[in-house]
Write an enzyme that holds these catalytic residues in place. Structure first.
Site, PDB file in Angstrom:
ATOM      1  N   ARG A   1      -0.589  -9.177  13.160  1.00  0.00           N
ATOM      2  CA  ARG A   1      -1.263  -8.305  12.676  1.00  0.00           C
ATOM      3  C   ARG A   1      -2.009  -8.792  11.477  1.00  0.00           C
ATOM      4  O   ARG A   1      -2.890  -8.399  10.989  1.00  0.00           O
ATOM      5  CB  ARG A   1      -0.185  -7.243  11.676  1.00  0.00           C
ATOM      6  CG  ARG A   1       0.610  -6.304  12.920  1.00  0.00           C
ATOM      7  CD  ARG A   1       1.742  -5.878  12.492  1.00  0.00           C
ATOM      8  NE  ARG A   1       1.624  -5.145  11.138  1.00  0.00           N
ATOM      9  CZ  ARG A   1       2.806  -4.747  10.418  1.00  0.00           C
ATOM     10  NH1 ARG A   1       4.111  -5.089  10.776  1.00  0.00           N
ATOM     11  NH2 ARG A   1       2.725  -3.934   9.186  1.00  0.00           N
TER      12      ARG A   1
ATOM     13  N   ARG B   1      12.072  -5.573   5.053  1.00  0.00           N
ATOM     14  CA  ARG B   1      11.538  -4.178   4.864  1.00  0.00           C
ATOM     15  C   ARG B   1      12.382  -3.263   5.708  1.00  0.00           C
ATOM     16  O   ARG B   1      12.695  -3.248   7.042  1.00  0.00           O
ATOM     17  CB  ARG B   1      10.118  -3.977   4.954  1.00  0.00           C
ATOM     18  CG  ARG B   1      10.031  -2.449   4.804  1.00  0.00           C
ATOM     19  CD  ARG B   1       8.307  -2.135   5.008  1.00  0.00           C
ATOM     20  NE  ARG B   1       7.714  -2.683   6.327  1.00  0.00           N
ATOM     21  CZ  ARG B   1       6.163  -2.646   6.273  1.00  0.00           C
ATOM     22  NH1 ARG B   1       5.592  -2.070   5.479  1.00  0.00           N
ATOM     23  NH2 ARG B   1       5.862  -3.094   7.390  1.00  0.00           N
TER      24      ARG B   1
ATOM     25  N   ARG C   1     -10.133   0.491   8.804  1.00  0.00           N
ATOM     26  CA  ARG C   1      -9.607  -0.863   8.869  1.00  0.00           C
ATOM     27  C   ARG C   1     -10.442  -1.792   9.975  1.00  0.00           C
ATOM     28  O   ARG C   1     -10.410  -2.912  10.000  1.00  0.00           O
ATOM     29  CB  ARG C   1      -8.428  -0.883   9.853  1.00  0.00           C
ATOM     30  CG  ARG C   1      -7.277  -1.231   9.993  1.00  0.00           C
ATOM     31  CD  ARG C   1      -6.198  -1.247   8.871  1.00  0.00           C
ATOM     32  NE  ARG C   1      -4.908  -1.583   9.471  1.00  0.00           N
ATOM     33  CZ  ARG C   1      -3.952  -0.888   9.338  1.00  0.00           C
ATOM     34  NH1 ARG C   1      -3.760   0.158   8.268  1.00  0.00           N
ATOM     35  NH2 ARG C   1      -2.648  -1.237   9.682  1.00  0.00           N
TER      36      ARG C   1
ATOM     37  N   ARG D   1      11.003  -1.717  11.564  1.00  0.00           N
ATOM     38  CA  ARG D   1       9.712  -1.398  12.316  1.00  0.00           C
ATOM     39  C   ARG D   1       9.712  -2.247  13.350  1.00  0.00           C
ATOM     40  O   ARG D   1       9.924  -3.500  13.177  1.00  0.00           O
ATOM     41  CB  ARG D   1       8.358  -1.164  11.677  1.00  0.00           C
ATOM     42  CG  ARG D   1       7.973   0.262  11.157  1.00  0.00           C
ATOM     43  CD  ARG D   1       6.978   0.088   9.990  1.00  0.00           C
ATOM     44  NE  ARG D   1       5.808  -0.571  10.474  1.00  0.00           N
ATOM     45  CZ  ARG D   1       4.694  -0.753   9.685  1.00  0.00           C
ATOM     46  NH1 ARG D   1       4.523  -0.032   8.587  1.00  0.00           N
ATOM     47  NH2 ARG D   1       3.778  -1.300  10.046  1.00  0.00           N
TER      48      ARG D   1
ATOM     49  N   LYS E   1       0.731  -1.078   0.147  1.00  0.00           N
ATOM     50  CA  LYS E   1       0.168  -0.162  -0.035  1.00  0.00           C
ATOM     51  C   LYS E   1       0.914   1.298  -0.180  1.00  0.00           C
ATOM     52  O   LYS E   1       0.721   2.149  -0.565  1.00  0.00           O
ATOM     53  CB  LYS E   1      -0.728  -0.009   1.229  1.00  0.00           C
ATOM     54  CG  LYS E   1      -2.053  -1.184   1.362  1.00  0.00           C
ATOM     55  CD  LYS E   1      -2.821  -1.099   2.382  1.00  0.00           C
ATOM     56  CE  LYS E   1      -2.129  -1.190   3.950  1.00  0.00           C
ATOM     57  NZ  LYS E   1      -1.464  -2.416   4.292  1.00  0.00           N
TER      58      LYS E   1
HETATM   59  P1  AP5 Z   1       4.755  -1.608   2.025  1.00  0.00           P
HETATM   60  O1  AP5 Z   1       4.377  -0.701   0.876  1.00  0.00           O
HETATM   61  O2  AP5 Z   1       5.552  -1.101   3.062  1.00  0.00           O
HETATM   62  O3  AP5 Z   1       3.663  -2.405   2.271  1.00  0.00           O
HETATM   63  P2  AP5 Z   1       2.139  -1.920   3.462  1.00  0.00           P
HETATM   64  O4  AP5 Z   1       0.973  -2.534   2.602  1.00  0.00           O
HETATM   65  O5  AP5 Z   1       2.229  -0.490   3.188  1.00  0.00           O
HETATM   66  O6  AP5 Z   1       2.563  -2.682   4.689  1.00  0.00           O
HETATM   67  P3  AP5 Z   1       2.373  -1.830   6.219  1.00  0.00           P
HETATM   68  O7  AP5 Z   1       3.044  -2.952   6.914  1.00  0.00           O
HETATM   69  O8  AP5 Z   1       2.811  -0.610   6.138  1.00  0.00           O
HETATM   70  O9  AP5 Z   1       0.951  -2.002   6.434  1.00  0.00           O
HETATM   71  P4  AP5 Z   1       0.104  -2.182   7.860  1.00  0.00           P
HETATM   72  O10 AP5 Z   1      -1.148  -1.782   6.978  1.00  0.00           O
HETATM   73  O11 AP5 Z   1       0.313  -3.260   8.549  1.00  0.00           O
HETATM   74  O12 AP5 Z   1       0.723  -1.017   8.451  1.00  0.00           O
HETATM   75  P5  AP5 Z   1       0.555   0.452   8.932  1.00  0.00           P
HETATM   76  O13 AP5 Z   1       1.574   1.196   9.121  1.00  0.00           O
HETATM   77  O14 AP5 Z   1      -0.763   0.812   8.145  1.00  0.00           O
HETATM   78  O15 AP5 Z   1       5.672  -2.918   1.360  1.00  0.00           O
HETATM   79  C1  AP5 Z   1       6.182  -3.863   2.177  1.00  0.00           C
HETATM   80  C2  AP5 Z   1       7.555  -4.265   1.765  1.00  0.00           C
HETATM   81  O16 AP5 Z   1       7.224  -5.071   0.386  1.00  0.00           O
HETATM   82  C3  AP5 Z   1       8.617  -3.138   1.418  1.00  0.00           C
HETATM   83  O17 AP5 Z   1       9.674  -3.618   1.612  1.00  0.00           O
HETATM   84  C4  AP5 Z   1       8.259  -3.043  -0.145  1.00  0.00           C
HETATM   85  O18 AP5 Z   1       9.357  -2.530  -0.621  1.00  0.00           O
HETATM   86  C5  AP5 Z   1       7.661  -4.608  -0.620  1.00  0.00           C
HETATM   87  N1  AP5 Z   1       6.986  -4.428  -1.801  1.00  0.00           N
HETATM   88  C6  AP5 Z   1       5.964  -3.487  -1.957  1.00  0.00           C
HETATM   89  N2  AP5 Z   1       5.246  -4.094  -3.254  1.00  0.00           N
HETATM   90  C7  AP5 Z   1       6.253  -5.393  -3.689  1.00  0.00           C
HETATM   91  C8  AP5 Z   1       5.825  -6.012  -4.850  1.00  0.00           C
HETATM   92  N3  AP5 Z   1       5.015  -5.714  -5.798  1.00  0.00           N
HETATM   93  N4  AP5 Z   1       6.690  -6.850  -5.095  1.00  0.00           N
HETATM   94  C9  AP5 Z   1       7.809  -7.006  -4.200  1.00  0.00           C
HETATM   95  N5  AP5 Z   1       8.094  -6.431  -3.085  1.00  0.00           N
HETATM   96  C10 AP5 Z   1       7.228  -5.482  -2.917  1.00  0.00           C
HETATM   97  O19 AP5 Z   1      -0.209   0.214  10.384  1.00  0.00           O
HETATM   98  C11 AP5 Z   1       0.720  -0.135  11.633  1.00  0.00           C
HETATM   99  C12 AP5 Z   1      -0.038  -0.196  12.629  1.00  0.00           C
HETATM  100  O20 AP5 Z   1      -0.510   1.267  12.931  1.00  0.00           O
HETATM  101  C13 AP5 Z   1      -1.328  -1.143  12.818  1.00  0.00           C
HETATM  102  O21 AP5 Z   1      -0.901  -2.458  13.147  1.00  0.00           O
HETATM  103  C14 AP5 Z   1      -2.210  -0.634  13.881  1.00  0.00           C
HETATM  104  O22 AP5 Z   1      -1.692  -0.841  15.234  1.00  0.00           O
HETATM  105  C15 AP5 Z   1      -2.052   0.906  13.656  1.00  0.00           C
HETATM  106  N6  AP5 Z   1      -3.084   1.444  12.464  1.00  0.00           N
HETATM  107  C16 AP5 Z   1      -2.956   2.056  11.451  1.00  0.00           C
HETATM  108  N7  AP5 Z   1      -3.902   2.199  10.774  1.00  0.00           N
HETATM  109  C17 AP5 Z   1      -5.067   1.889  11.751  1.00  0.00           C
HETATM  110  C18 AP5 Z   1      -6.509   2.141  11.507  1.00  0.00           C
HETATM  111  N8  AP5 Z   1      -7.071   2.642  10.639  1.00  0.00           N
HETATM  112  N9  AP5 Z   1      -7.116   1.728  12.647  1.00  0.00           N
HETATM  113  C19 AP5 Z   1      -6.466   1.286  13.885  1.00  0.00           C
HETATM  114  N10 AP5 Z   1      -5.018   0.892  13.837  1.00  0.00           N
HETATM  115  C20 AP5 Z   1      -4.391   1.392  13.149  1.00  0.00           C
END
Ligand code: AP5
Length: 305
Positions: free
Chosen positions: A178, A134, A95, A167, A20
């Site tokens: 997660r 990552r 979410r 992270r 994402k």
């Molecule tokens: P990356 O683009 O970083 O993936 P992402 O989908 O953004 O993954 P996140 O881990 O950031 O998502 P998340 O939803 O768990 O975390 P968030 O920060 O929102 O890609 C991952 C890796 O793969 C990278 O190394 C990249 O280079 C590689 N890659 C990407 N595309 C690729 C491809 N096509 N091929 C190969 N490699 C690829 O949330 C963190 C925490 O915050 C949550 O656990 C929760 O506690 C809290 N939180 C956030 N939002 C909410 C909400 N709405 N409600 C409640 N709690 C929330």
């Protein structure tokens, strides 16, 4: 604002590690609307040591979701800023079903509307592998994949030179939680937007460039409100029979708008399954109902290829 006076909101949904953030950082630039990632906002609050950041810390470290009210308030507050006047690209929000329902109401009160929910689908084993490798830049949030336990390159961000880090919630035991939380809490959100015909499923288990191309082709006109009248349209006879809705039943679109109404093909479900568009080679979208602001076309005459 679009031509109907509503501020367009684009959602990017998917499990942890689906890509994402990787895609949103490119797409928001292309669309010229801000990228608002709830996870990035929460991490920024933690770095600043705000009350919200402190409240969120324990949840995030365990891989649990931060309470709905805190997150909804934070995102709505961000949407008050002037840079969102033309729309916004929300990454990782909503979410939970409750967040989605409250957000729908609050957005409507702000003359804003979800135009499309892009959903990146990636198998779990691929997610785990991606997250394990990552590395991130703390300044610009750029991500760098690594295939070993060492950081890629010289361990510094190519764009801003800052020291890369991993992270705390990317530890394997937290990642599994997660993913479990995602399956339990966020899959109903996907269904919520599917029911409203706003969901576009995208195969995220391809190269970053291939995923990007599909996402771009599904975003044509969404922000500018210039959805074009004509598309490469495919009709399924079987789906026509299955679906009680009128004009749009059985239609499958590729992501590209076209100049004429003649770009239509008709056939059985199998004729369309797993095929790219035969005219422009883009991926066909899932069967769907009307795009909200697209005009209804007259019923097509059968046209065999
Ligand atoms: P990356 O683009 O970083 O993936 P992402 O989908 O953004 O993954 P996140 O881990 O950031 O998502 P998340 O939803 O768990 O975390 P968030 O920060 O929102 O890609 C991952 C890796 O793969 C990278 O190394 C990249 O280079 C590689 N890659 C990407 N595309 C690729 C491809 N096509 N091929 C190969 N490699 C690829 O949330 C963190 C925490 O915050 C949550 O656990 C929760 O506690 C809290 N939180 C956030 N939002 C909410 C909400 N709405 N409600 C409640 N709690 C929330």
């Amino acid at each position: 604002m679009t031509t109907d006076g509503y501020r367009p909101i684009i959602l990017l949904l998917g499990p942890p590690g689906a890509g994402k953030g990787t895609q949103a950082r490119f797409l928001h630039d292309k669309l010229a609307v801000p990228h608002i990632a709830s996870g990035d906002l929460l991490r920024a609050h933690r770095r600043r040591g705000t009350a919200l950041g402190n409240a969120a810390q324990a949840y995030m470290d365990r891989g649990e979701l931060v309470p709905d009210q805190l997150v909804v308030d934070m995102v709505m507050d961000r949407l008050e800023r002037a840079d969102t006047v033309r729309g916004a690209f929300l990454d990782g929000f909503p979410r939970t079903l409750s967040q989605a329902q409250v957000a729908d109401q609050l957005l409507a009160a702000r003359r804003s509307v979800v135009r499309v929910a892009l959903y990146l689908e990636v198998p779990t084993e691929v997610l785990v592998e991606r997250i394990a490798g990552r590395w991130l830049c703390p300044s610009c949030q750029a991500t760098y994949p690594s295939h070993s336990s060492a950081p890629p390159g010289n361990g510094r961000c190519v764009a801003c030179g800052d020291q890369l880090y991993q992270r705390a919630d990317d530890r394997p035991e937290v990642v599994q939680n997660r993913i479990d939380v995602y399956l339990r809490e966020t899959l109903p959100v996907i269904e919520h937007y599917a029911r409203r015909d706003l969901l576009v499923r995208v195969d995220g288990n391809r190269s970053i460039e291939a995923v990007r191309t599909t996402l771009c082709s599904n975003l044509g006109g969404v922000v500018r409100g210039l959805r074009h009248n004509h598309w490469h349209v495919y009709f399924s006879d079987q789906f026509r029979a299955d679906d009680g809705r009128s004009d749009w039943r059985g239609r499958t679109l590729c992501g590209r708008h076209v100049d004429s109404r003649s770009s239509r093909e008709r056939g059985s479900e199998d004729d369309f399954r797993a095929h790219p568009c035969r005219r422009c080679q883009l991926e066909l979208r899932a069967r769907q109902g009307p795009i909200p602001d697209a005009p209804v076309l007259p019923t097509a005459q059968p046209q065999h290829t």
